[in-house]
Motif scaffolding. Sequence first.
Motif, PDB file in Angstrom:
ATOM      1  N   TYR A 187      -3.163  -4.622  -0.062  1.00 17.94           N
ATOM      2  CA  TYR A 187      -2.434  -3.388   0.207  1.00 17.94           C
ATOM      3  C   TYR A 187      -1.968  -3.344   1.660  1.00 17.94           C
ATOM      4  O   TYR A 187      -2.594  -3.909   2.540  1.00 17.94           O
ATOM      5  N   ARG A 188      -0.877  -2.641   1.876  1.00 22.01           N
ATOM      6  CA  ARG A 188      -0.390  -2.429   3.241  1.00 22.01           C
ATOM      7  C   ARG A 188      -1.411  -1.617   4.027  1.00 22.01           C
ATOM      8  O   ARG A 188      -1.762  -1.948   5.150  1.00 22.01           O
ATOM      9  N   GLU A 189      -1.860  -0.502   3.435  1.00 21.27           N
ATOM     10  CA  GLU A 189      -2.921   0.295   4.029  1.00 21.27           C
ATOM     11  C   GLU A 189      -4.233  -0.142   3.406  1.00 21.27           C
ATOM     12  O   GLU A 189      -4.421  -0.006   2.207  1.00 21.27           O
ATOM     13  N   GLN A 190      -5.112  -0.667   4.219  1.00 17.44           N
ATOM     14  CA  GLN A 190      -6.400  -1.173   3.742  1.00 17.44           C
ATOM     15  C   GLN A 190      -7.438  -0.062   3.868  1.00 17.44           C
ATOM     16  O   GLN A 190      -8.268  -0.067   4.760  1.00 17.44           O
TER      17      GLN A 190
ATOM     18  N   SER B 268      -5.499   1.748   9.255  1.00 11.67           N
ATOM     19  CA  SER B 268      -5.851   0.823   8.175  1.00 11.67           C
ATOM     20  C   SER B 268      -4.847  -0.317   8.009  1.00 11.67           C
ATOM     21  O   SER B 268      -5.047  -1.196   7.185  1.00 11.67           O
ATOM     22  N   ARG B 269      -3.800  -0.298   8.771  1.00  7.75           N
ATOM     23  CA  ARG B 269      -2.896  -1.457   8.763  1.00  7.75           C
ATOM     24  C   ARG B 269      -3.446  -2.581   9.641  1.00  7.75           C
ATOM     25  O   ARG B 269      -3.050  -3.731   9.498  1.00  7.75           O
ATOM     26  N   GLU B 270      -4.366  -2.211  10.532  1.00  5.33           N
ATOM     27  CA  GLU B 270      -5.006  -3.195  11.412  1.00  5.33           C
ATOM     28  C   GLU B 270      -6.438  -3.509  11.006  1.00  5.33           C
ATOM     29  O   GLU B 270      -6.928  -4.602  11.239  1.00  5.33           O
TER      30      GLU B 270
ATOM     31  N   LYS C  13      -2.006  10.183   7.597  1.00  5.12           N
ATOM     32  CA  LYS C  13      -1.160   9.251   8.341  1.00  5.12           C
ATOM     33  C   LYS C  13      -1.970   8.507   9.405  1.00  5.12           C
ATOM     34  O   LYS C  13      -1.809   7.304   9.597  1.00  5.12           O
ATOM     35  N   LEU C  14      -2.855   9.222  10.070  1.00  6.43           N
ATOM     36  CA  LEU C  14      -3.690   8.613  11.105  1.00  6.43           C
ATOM     37  C   LEU C  14      -4.569   7.509  10.520  1.00  6.43           C
ATOM     38  O   LEU C  14      -4.628   6.397  11.059  1.00  6.43           O
TER      39      LEU C  14
END
Length: 151
Positions: A19-22, A110-112, A104-105
Amino acid sequence: MIKVLVEQLEENLEEVKQYREQLIFLAGNYVKYDFQALSRDLNINYINVDLEFSRMLLEISQKVRARKAPSIFKDLFLDTNDSIFLLDHIEILFEASLQLDPGKLLEDISREYILIVPWYGNETDSYLIHAELGHPEYFKYLKSEVIVNSC
């Protein structure tokens, strides 16, 4: 019961990498667990967000706190080589005076990093909900692009 949760999370940790957001939310009866002990069982970093984030915010004047809050929150993840975090007690993120968008935060972080977040609010088929409609901290998060582990 904790053994089952550890096994589920180990599977979720593999799945979330696509996923993009992990981002993995633990909703429902999971809130009764000792998440600090769970993080030790999984060998991942534990952050009590209310405690650590509020400590950092105290160093900033109230005048600029809302403007600087997102970057201060991101500072929680500095100075570590860890890539997976269990974020417990995230209630401060809903504090109206900080003017944050908690979803959003968490997505941005979660992208990193892979984030596991116990959800102490309500859950519907499509949303995670914090507080009641009309409350200053009311927040509704669409669950479409994240893993929600419910029990």
